[in-house]
Structures are given as C-alpha cells and as structure tokens.
Scaffold this motif. Structure first.
Motif, PDB file in Angstrom:
ATOM      1  N   UNK A   1       1.164  -1.195  -0.036  1.00 49.18           N
ATOM      2  CA  UNK A   1      -0.058  -0.002   0.056  1.00 49.18           C
ATOM      3  C   UNK A   1       0.867   1.362   0.158  1.00 49.18           C
TER       4      UNK A   1
ATOM      5  N   UNK B   1     -11.432  -1.408   7.837  1.00 47.04           N
ATOM      6  CA  UNK B   1     -10.473  -0.260   7.840  1.00 47.04           C
ATOM      7  C   UNK B   1     -10.654   0.453   6.540  1.00 47.04           C
ATOM      8  N   UNK B   2     -10.733   1.681   6.469  1.00 49.07           N
ATOM      9  CA  UNK B   2     -11.076   2.458   5.680  1.00 49.07           C
ATOM     10  C   UNK B   2      -9.772   3.043   4.923  1.00 49.07           C
TER      11      UNK B   2
ATOM     12  N   UNK C   1      -2.856   5.298   7.174  1.00 53.44           N
ATOM     13  CA  UNK C   1      -3.685   4.110   6.480  1.00 53.44           C
ATOM     14  C   UNK C   1      -3.113   2.800   6.773  1.00 53.44           C
ATOM     15  N   UNK C   2      -1.831   2.747   6.629  1.00 54.50           N
ATOM     16  CA  UNK C   2      -1.141   1.423   6.880  1.00 54.50           C
ATOM     17  C   UNK C   2      -1.009   1.243   8.566  1.00 54.50           C
TER      18      UNK C   2
ATOM     19  N   UNK D   1      -3.251   1.915  10.779  1.00 57.32           N
ATOM     20  CA  UNK D   1      -4.591   1.760  11.217  1.00 57.32           C
ATOM     21  C   UNK D   1      -4.808   0.243  10.776  1.00 57.32           C
ATOM     22  N   UNK D   2      -4.431  -0.033   9.403  1.00 59.35           N
ATOM     23  CA  UNK D   2      -4.834  -1.235   9.139  1.00 59.35           C
ATOM     24  C   UNK D   2      -4.120  -2.433   9.722  1.00 59.35           C
TER      25      UNK D   2
ATOM     26  N   UNK E   1      -5.590  -2.670  13.457  1.00 61.70           N
ATOM     27  CA  UNK E   1      -6.845  -3.692  13.311  1.00 61.70           C
ATOM     28  C   UNK E   1      -6.589  -4.830  13.187  1.00 61.70           C
TER      29      UNK E   1
ATOM     30  N   UNK F   1     -11.018   7.951  12.981  1.00 61.37           N
ATOM     31  CA  UNK F   1     -12.229   8.256  13.103  1.00 61.37           C
ATOM     32  C   UNK F   1     -13.070   7.762  12.037  1.00 61.37           C
ATOM     33  N   UNK F   2     -12.603   7.778  10.823  1.00 61.22           N
ATOM     34  CA  UNK F   2     -13.341   7.260   9.735  1.00 61.22           C
ATOM     35  C   UNK F   2     -13.702   5.608   9.923  1.00 61.22           C
ATOM     36  N   UNK F   3     -12.799   5.102  10.445  1.00 59.00           N
ATOM     37  CA  UNK F   3     -12.955   3.527  10.889  1.00 59.00           C
ATOM     38  C   UNK F   3     -13.527   3.384  12.008  1.00 59.00           C
ATOM     39  N   UNK F   4     -14.310   4.491  12.777  1.00 62.53           N
ATOM     40  CA  UNK F   4     -14.662   4.159  14.052  1.00 62.53           C
ATOM     41  C   UNK F   4     -13.788   3.623  14.976  1.00 62.53           C
ATOM     42  N   UNK F   5     -12.934   3.788  15.060  1.00 66.26           N
ATOM     43  CA  UNK F   5     -11.633   3.212  15.904  1.00 66.26           C
ATOM     44  C   UNK F   5     -10.937   4.452  16.754  1.00 66.26           C
TER      45      UNK F   5
ATOM     46  N   UNK G   1     -18.079   1.181   9.668  1.00 64.53           N
ATOM     47  CA  UNK G   1     -17.390   0.753  10.615  1.00 64.53           C
ATOM     48  C   UNK G   1     -17.525   1.887  11.862  1.00 64.53           C
ATOM     49  N   UNK G   2     -18.372   2.787  11.433  1.00 67.46           N
ATOM     50  CA  UNK G   2     -18.640   3.824  12.502  1.00 67.46           C
ATOM     51  C   UNK G   2     -20.033   3.362  13.188  1.00 67.46           C
TER      52      UNK G   2
END
Ligand SMILES: NC(=O)C1=CN([C@@H]2O[C@H](COP(=O)(O)OP(=O)(O)OC[C@H]3O[C@@H](n4cnc5c(N)ncnc54)[C@H](OP(=O)(O)O)[C@@H]3O)[C@@H](O)[C@H]2O)C=CC1
Ligand SMILES: NC(=O)C1=CN([C@@H]2O[C@H](COP(=O)(O)OP(=O)(O)OC[C@H]3O[C@@H](n4cnc5c(N)ncnc54)[C@H](OP(=O)(O)O)[C@@H]3O)[C@@H](O)[C@H]2O)C=CC1
Ligand SMILES: NC(=O)C1=CN([C@@H]2O[C@H](COP(=O)(O)OP(=O)(O)OC[C@H]3O[C@@H](n4cnc5c(N)ncnc54)[C@H](OP(=O)(O)O)[C@@H]3O)[C@@H](O)[C@H]2O)C=CC1
Lengths: 294, 294, 294, 294
Positions: free
Chosen positions: A176, A253-254, B187-188, B190-191, B194, B287-291, D270-271
């Motif tokens: 990525x 994950x987004x 992104x990486x 968070x990925x 998770x 936040x996008x991921x609700x995490x 996810x949220x």
C-alpha cells in the motif's frame, strides 16, 4: 544441516533455494515446469517430481508461489503439503498472499500437526539473489525462533510481527505504502514538468526533506529516464493491492488513498503496462493529463 | 555585510533574521505586532515601524509571510515594497504561496526595476533555527547567484529549480508528497493495528525497504505515541494543498491522490484538528474507521 | 414594459435577451464582439457600444458572462455597471460564477445603492431558447419579488434559495451532482460493456429503479451511440467544478466524490475533450481501462 | 400452476413467496429458522424441513439468500439443490451475489442437467410485497422465456440482459450508481447547509434539472428530516460494493468513483451505522466535516 523442501522455483524461489544450498542445507525442490527444477539440481540441490516426493522426510517446507489459490492448492489440496508432511514439520509460506488465506493455512496446518509461519518478503529479485530480503513473519514466536537460522540465510532483516497472518498483513501495508508513494512521486513529477521546472535539481531538493523516500531515491531517476524494466511488475503489484483492499474491507478499515491507487494500478494494467516496473504509474498519470508520447 | 530588510518575523522569519544578524549582516525587521520586532532588536537587529522604513536603503528585501494575499499586500500594495525599494534591490520572497502569485510578483517587481526570486523553504522551525532549511529557488539564474551567499546562511540545501514561480511549484510538489505519505502511513498503521500486528517491529521492517521514507522515520513514532504537537500544523498544510490543487488545475495536470489527500486534510481541519501536527491525519483515519477514542 | 440592459450575448445570453424582447420589454444589449450585438438588434432589441451606454437609464441590468473575472470586470471595473447605473437599479447576474464573487458583487452593488441578485441557471441552450430554464436565486427576498416577473419570462422554475451567493451555491451543488452522476453512469456502462451485458436493456432496467436519473434518461443513449456534440461543454463544467472544490474548501466542507470527479473532468479536458459534451467523461473511463478506440 | 421450491424466506423472500402462492402456485418453502417457514405455511404455502425436501419434485427452484457463500452452500453444497433437483428443473437465484459465483452456479447447474438463471432484483421490501420489483436476468434466452410468467408475478420490470452472470453484473452496476448518487446528494446537501442555503427550495430546483434522480426524489426528504430507518441497509450495500469493486478488478475495469464510495460506505459501517438506511451516508459526510451532532 536441515532437510528442506522448496516448492515454487520462480524468479524469487530459485535464488532463495540456491542460497540455502550454498549455506549447506539439503534442498529438495519442486516446480511444475521441469526446466526450473533442473536449475536447482545444477546448483547442488535435488529435483523432485511431485509435492509429496519433495516434502517426504523434510524438516522444513518452504513455499514461494504466485498467489493465494496456488498456496491453497499446494498446501491444502490433494497430494498437498499437509497430506505428505510429517507431524512437527515447519511450514514457511513466503509467497505474498491474502492474510485470511494465511490464517486458514496456519489453522489447517496446526490441525494436521504442523507448525506454520507466514513469511512474505520484500526486496525483489536482487534481494533474493543477494540474501538481503526483508522478511516479515507471522505465527507463534517459538516457530519463528525455530525458523530464524534459515530465514537469516535468505534475508538481512527478519522480524516477527505478530500471530498467524501478521506477516502478510505487514506485507500488504508495505505494498500500500509503496504503490501510493510511487503514485505521489508520479503526480509530483508530472506537475513539475508541466510548469517548466528543472526536474533533476527538484528531485534533489525534494529528496533532502520530509518528502524524501526510498521510492524517490531508487525510482525517480528511472522515471525521469523513462526506464521501466522491472524490478517489480505492475501485474504483481495489482494482485497485491487487491489483497490490501479486500483485507481492509474484512478488517473494517478505511483506506481512501489505498483504494484510489488500487484503481490507478488497475488502470496501468488495463492499458497494457502490466509487464513494466510499477514505477510505470508515471505513464498512467501522463496519459491522464494528455501528456503522453507513448 | 549586506543591508537586509526582513518583513515577517513569525515562527520561521524571526530565527532566520537572527541567523542573518549572527552572520554579520545589518538586518532591519518589520512585523505588524511590535512584540516580535522587539525580539529582533534584542538579537542585534533593528526594528522598523513600517514596510517603507524597513525597505528604504536595503540591498536585499526578504519576505516571510503567511499566504498569497499577505505577500500581495506587502509587496504590491500601497506603501509596499515595490513603492519603497530602490532600483536593483533583490527581493526574495520565502513564504509558501501560490506559484501564480509568485509569477505576478516577479513580473511586477521586474517592471519596477527590482530583481525578484521566489525561495520557499522546507525543514520547519527547527531548520530555521539551525540554518539547515532546504530552499527551492525560482527566478533568473543571475539573481540566484547574487542571493546565494545569504541563502546559504539560512539553509543547508539551496537549489535553483527554474524560472520565476518554479520555487513555489517545487514547494507545492513537496507538500503534495508529504501530505500523501503521511496519509499512506496513517492508513497502513490503522490497517495493521486493526489486525493485531505488533506496530513497532512492523514500522521497523517497513522502514527498511521500498516503503521507507522520511515520514516513516520522523513521524511514525510520534503517531504511535499519539503525540501531535506541531511541527507543521494541519491548518498550514491545508492552505498548501489548496495551492497544489488549484495550480495543478491551472497547469492542466491531474493529481488524483493529491485531490483526495487535500479532502482528508480539509476534513482533519474541519474536525477541529487544525492546530495539531499534520501527522494527525492518523486521527482522521481512525475516526473514519470508528476506531477513535478521542 | 421594463427597460433592461443585457450584457453578454453568447450562447445563453442572446436567446434570453430575445425572449425578453418578445415579452415586450425594451432590451439594450452589449457584447464586446459586434456581430452578436447585431443579432439582438435584428430581433428587435437595441445594440449599445459600451457597458455605460447599455446601462444608462436601465431599470434592470442582466449579466450573462463566462466566469468570475468577467463579472468582476463588467460590474466592478472601470466604466462598469456600478459606475454607470442609477441608484435603485436591479442588477441580476445570471452567469455561473464563484459564490464568493457573487457575495462581493452584491456587497459592492449595495454600497453603490443598487439591488443585486445572483441568479444562475440550468437547462442549457435549449432551455434558454425555450424560456424553460431553472433559475436559482440568491439575494434579498424583496429584490427577488421585484425580479420575478422578468425571470419568469426566462425560466420555468424560478426559486429563491437564500441570501446573496446562495444562487451560485445551489448552482455549484447542481454541477457537482451532474458531473458525479455522469461519471457514475460512465463507470457503470464501461463495467457492463466489459462483461458482455446487453447495454440497452440494462439501461432500461437501471432507469426504472433507484439508479434512475435525468442523466441516465437524457445522456445514456448519446453515450451508447458515442455522440458527444454539446450540450454542455467539458470546458465549462471543468470551470464549474473548480468553483465547487474551491468554495467547499472555503466553507469547510469535505466533498470526496466531488474532488475526484473534478480530477476526472480535468483529465478529460487535458486529453483534448474540452469541446465535447460533458458526457464524454465516458471516453475518459474507457481510456483509463485501455478500452478506447478513439 | 407450477410446483415451486423457495429457499430463503427473509425480508425479501417471504413476501415474494407469498405472491407466488397468491398467484395460484404450489410453493414449498425452506429457511433454517422455523419461524419464517411457519409464516409461509400460514399464507397457504408449505413448509419443508430441509432443502432436499423442498426441492424434490419441484419444477422451479427459487433462492433468495444473503450472499455468495450462502448460495454456494445451498445450491452446490452437500444435500444442496443440485443434489436433490430433477434434471430439467429451472433454478432461479434471485439473491444479490458476485457475478463470478453466478457463473459458477450456472455452469455447475448445467453440468447437473438443470437450467439456471441469475435474477437479482431491485425495489426493496416494498417492491417485494407489491410485486413491483425490477428483475435483471442473466442466462439463456430460452430459460428466461420459461421463467418469465413466474417472474412477472414478482416484478413489474423483468429484463433479460445477457448470458449467465449478466443479471448480477447489472445489479452490481445498479448498486454502484445508487451508492454514488446518494453520496453526491449527501455532499451537496452538506455543502448547501454550510452556506446558509434554504434546503427545501434548493432540493426542489435541483430535482427539476439534470441533477434530478430517483435518489433525490425518494431519499432527500428523509435525509433532511434525519430519518434513516431502512429501506436498504448500509450493511447490505457494503456487501454489494465489495462485489462491484472485486468484479470490476476481475473484468479489468477502472471505477474511481465506485472505489471511493465503497470506502465511504465501509466507513459508515465501521462507524456503527450498518443497520441504518444507506442514505445515512449523509451522516458520514457530516462527521467528516465535523458538522455532526450525532
Ligand atoms: N518478483 C518480485 O520482485 C517479488 C515477488 N514477491 C512475491 O513472491 C511470490 C513469488 O513471486 P515470483 O517468484 O516473482 O513469481 P514466479 O511466477 O516467478 O514464481 C512462482 C513459481 O511457482 C511455481 N508454481 C506455481 N504454481 C505451482 C504449483 N501448483 N506447484 C508447484 N509450483 C508452482 C511456478 O512454476 P510453474 O508454473 O512452472 O509450476 C513458478 O516457478 C509472489 O507471491 C510474489 O508476489 C515478493 C517480493 C518481490
Ligand atoms: N452554455 C450552457 O449550456 C450553459 C451555460 N451557463 C453559464 O452561463 C454563462 C454564459 O455561458 P455561455 O453563454 O455559454 O458563454 P458564451 O461564451 O457563449 O457567452 C459569454 C458572452 O459574454 C461576452 N463577454 C465576455 N466578456 C465580456 C465583457 N467584458 N464585456 C461584455 N461582454 C463580454 C462574450 O462575448 P465577447 O467575448 O464578444 O464580448 C460572450 O458573448 C457561463 O457562466 C456558463 O457557465 C449556464 C447553464 C448552461
Ligand atoms: N432487503 C432489500 O431491500 C433488498 C435485498 N436484496 C438482496 O436480496 C437478498 C436477500 O435479502 P434479504 O431478504 O433482505 O435478507 P434476509 O437476511 O432477510 O433473508 C435471507 C434469508 O435466507 C435465509 N438463509 C440464509 N442461509 C440459509 C441457508 N443456508 N439455508 C436456508 N436459508 C438460509 C435466512 O434465514 P435463516 O438464517 O433463518 O435460514 C433468511 O431468512 C440479498 O442478497 C440482498 O442483497 C435485493 C434488493 C433489495
């Protein structure tokens, strides 16, 4: 000396297997096409005629195959590794595949009494030849410790990153970041070129600051010279971004940039650039901008 | 010894002006708020009460201001630099502004008999204090040569990258790559988080390969520690990405990742993270991921 | 009967001015190129030789110009509308421009004693000819009421949507949705075509459900027939998406799809499709996929 | 009268099965949870205790199941439809699943001597109850003709769109357009709301022009009222966008907006918005902009 079965003697697998031979191990290799097996035999290994033949009696089985379905076939399938390997065998899958598949393989291997690790690599063909790969390993710490002496023959950086699947997850994250960084550099170079900036000093000053990266260092010169011999092919990176997007979805994950660069890699491939180095994302940007001479 | 007018004594400008004083130059500074001028005087410079007062008699005028409208006002406006400076004065605008504005300023300066350069910097407050900035310079080569001795007081890497505006263009490209790389790393991470990966060894192995970057090296630790003291603020990076997107549009260049990361930086700002370091893009992804726990 | 000055007699402006003549009003038109003024005279209006000449004595001034800088020049500039119009004159700008510019115009007009409205339109040349435009109006309700009888000559749907600038904001939202929907339909058609689906029944069934839209109804047939005569040009839509992205940034609003489609429209333009209908986004998708025969 | 086996008596399946009973057919239903089977029996159908029991003797088998793995299990699995159905049986899968799975099912069904169609629907629970679904059918034309009388009991628009898998492909295209359009409307509404535009007249004027769509007509009122009772759930639409992105990748088609909206739908899920109507994408945009009160 360890008795090792090595399945998948391609661009990466063959030089890796040779390094193990050179380090004094007994390596029995298998590959469907006979030609490649022959090369391992020439280098002091042994060619086997089937997976069971390679695996029987091995203390360690290493697989280095193209994609998830190949690993499923070779490991889980009929006459596969699990059917043939003795209890306690260490199974190290070094292919780049989906984390979910890696977890399934580990689970099924464990049920069959094997000890499994996922251990994908980065560093390319050169790293495989030189034995300087980066290897990211998922699975039980004890299995990792057992495999470490062999893995250190193959790589310069060998890191345990978590439970089964974690190696593949880190490799996906790697892919990525790499694809995204190439695309960013491609956008930046095109932007600069369109505005009469001198590109070589620009790359120099960009490299010196927070914009600096291994991509800028190793790929920008080739991009400016329009030299796209792989290296790492668009086709393979496209496969890997499929893994990123799908496994991010499974993990909740987004990855907005990841998703967009996956589309742009798919575009490069669809436009017939699949055999070029992934830095050919530059051609994709130029075509988008109507600036391409290709 | 050169007589230098320095307009804009903020986080960046003040330490830069002090470095010029320290190097033996006569520096007359101006800033609207009196407090900051005082600090320059304390350091051996001179405080002026207005732009004309600062500029009169200067051989070189340096501006270090927030944004395009500020530079337009100070340079082109009433009682501005062009009104007050003598013919032949070297005008070096080191603010990060739109390339189009930089070209206008250079054009207007040239009509008024001045020699202008755009010379934005990267390297942050620390680089300004240490005199180790990267400086990307646009304008005529002869003007660049004339300014070089002074610029080398301020920066470690000083590069001429093309005609008027080219410095700003390279700076914009820099900001595109930096923002994009931070987002990719966010992104990486968070990925990985998770999926139960151990983040520190993961960052180590990512850093060692083609995914490695200055961002990963300098920002990942802070991101993992959730330490977002700037550094470079989201608000400023948001301004800069506005420049990237707009100037790419003017230049007919398509920047898909640039456009998406500009949206995500705008989102971080809209969510109230504007005062944090730009590495707070990580919070946006979480936040996008609700995490997010914030 | 009202005395109306009409500035900007292009594709849209000329038929609109003619409709006002036909409705019995006294229309004095101005356009820089003489040819177009002549056409208004032929239709029963009067051609003026300058903005002041057109505006002097008018009760209502309508402008229908390409872009924000044109409106600024004609209205705010030297010998512009504000310089020449009498106090109380109603100024109706029907061009599509930035909401921020519309607010500035309204502010400046009000200071000069005029009553201003922004009243951009949708519906295209055909709607202008037929007098069936949709008109979205920003400004004071009382001014709207005063203008309504004239606007109803020009459009079938005339709606007051808020204070000064609100008309342009709604128009920008319109352009965001339209561009995005065309791109979605283009992606969908390419996706279907690549998989051996029969496109005409597919479009029929898509139109019948929640995927149905005016775009699918009015544009899909042309897209399938590869007929891209405008209609509304890519170049103009590109201008409008610039307004969307910039004004969203100013308003602190995040528009991820808007930002991506703005890049894709920019790509179409950069690839030389600027003179085609905006439904030519289809060609952009096909080129991305390497499926283009153009 | 036809003897029909109906497997999957959920939100959609139960009212569809009831409509077939009402039209005079003999319907034997199966569902794992007994409660739902009972409801079919109450309505005049018959409840079976297993797939084989339902399928034996049926002329037509209809499946209406959640996702690809469910259809694979019920149709291809042990004691599945293929094991139990007589040669020549017409198998109509009306679930929304991956086109590739639909092609596999058709292939395997054909090998087992069955005639298979993929016939996914749109129109929601209401359409299922009213018998007004849109049905997009893939498979051989002759099989379509044979199924048509039954399908016309279930839907108002029944269209043959191509060979096996084509129905699912059109359904995927439908889901791409619908999700994208909702997101565009969400961005537009947030953009308008942030700029003091009156939303109801704005929606009215947008609906009247080229921005008009079934989404704007049927969903905007609910969005403005913040009423997100499904309708069609975010969770299901998330599943469907996974199908879109994956099958586009397989088909070599690039869907940039599709990929971005898939991320935004994933974010909504996810949220914690998965149980809400897909128009809750509006909440996602508002949170991105820091404008959410939820
Ligand atoms: N190339 C690179 O730079 C890098 C590659 N990787 C990853 O490493 C993996 C291998 O890549 P690479 O070596 O380049 O790929 P190759 O295609 O060169 O090699 C794969 C090998 O696997 C063999 N193979 C495939 N299926 C079977 C089977 N069922 N039984 C036995 N052998 C089989 C193939 O030979 P045959 O078909 O004759 O059996 C082939 O020799 C991939 O997952 C890739 O993503 C990772 C880092 C860098
Ligand atoms: N075309 C369409 O389908 C639609 C267009 N619009 C919007 O309507 C506006 C007008 O579009 P359209 O009519 O297509 O554009 P045109 O370019 O056809 O018309 C603009 C006219 O303005 C005149 N003009 C430009 N500058 C000046 C000036 N300084 N003084 C006097 N006249 C001037 C031009 O003539 P000259 O250069 O000779 O002076 C030209 O005739 C644009 O904002 C567009 O976005 C809205 C909906 C649909
Ligand atoms: N809801 C909507 O608005 C729309 C839905 N669709 C699509 O229609 C399909 C069905 O959706 P919907 O009815 O909402 O989903 P539901 O979950 O309500 O229904 C699915 C039914 O399948 C049954 N089922 C699942 N697995 C099996 C199995 N192995 N054997 C027998 N029965 C099984 C479930 O019951 P149990 O678990 O008790 O067995 C359940 O009753 C989906 O593909 C959806 O995407 C299409 C258009 C609109």
């Amino acid at each position: 000396m360890t008795r090792i079965a090595f399945v998948g003697l391609g661009i990466m697998g063959l030089p890796m297997a040779k390094n193990l031979v050179r380090a004094g191990h007994e390596v029995v290799g298998y590959n469907r096409s006979e030609a490649k097996r022959g090369k391992l035999a020439d280098a002091g290994g042994t060619a086997a005629g089937s997976v069971p033949e390679a695996v029987r009696g091995a203390e360690v089985v290493i697989t280095m195959l193209p994609d998830s379905p190949d690993v499923e076939a070779v490991v889980l399938g009929r006459e596969g590794v699990l059917d043939s390997a003795g209890r306690g065998t260490l199974l190290v899958d070094m292919s780049t595949i989906a984390p979910a598949t890696a977890r399934t393989v580990a689970q099924r291997a464990s049920e069959a009494g094997l000890r499994a690790l996922d251990a994908p690599v980065s560093g390319g063909e050169q790293g495989a030849v030189d034995g300087t790969l980066s290897i990211m390993v998922g699975g039980e710490r004890a299995h990792f410790d057992a495999a470490l002496p062999l893995l250190e023959v193959l790589g310069a950086t060998v890191v345990h990153v978590g439970p089964a699947g974690a190696g593949q997850t880190v490799k996906a994250a790697n892919q990525l970041i790499v694809a995204g960084t190439i695309q960013l550099v491609a956008e930046a170079l095109t932007y600069l070129d369109a505005q009469a900036v001198e590109l070589e000093p620009a790359v120099r000053v960009l490299s010196g600051g927070l914009a600096g990266s291994a991509v800028l260092e190793r790929k920008a010169t080739g991009m400016l010279a329009r030299e796209f011999t792989p290296g790492f092919r668009v086709d393979l990176h496209h496969k890997d971004l499929g893994i990123v997007v799908d496994s991010a979805r499974e993990a909740g994950v987004v990855v907005p940039l990841g998703a967009v660069v996956a589309q742009l890699m798919a575009a490069a491939r669809a436009q017939g650039l699949g055999e070029l180095d992934h830095s050919a994302l530059l051609l994709g940007v130029e075509r988008l901008c109507g600036r391409s001479s290709d």
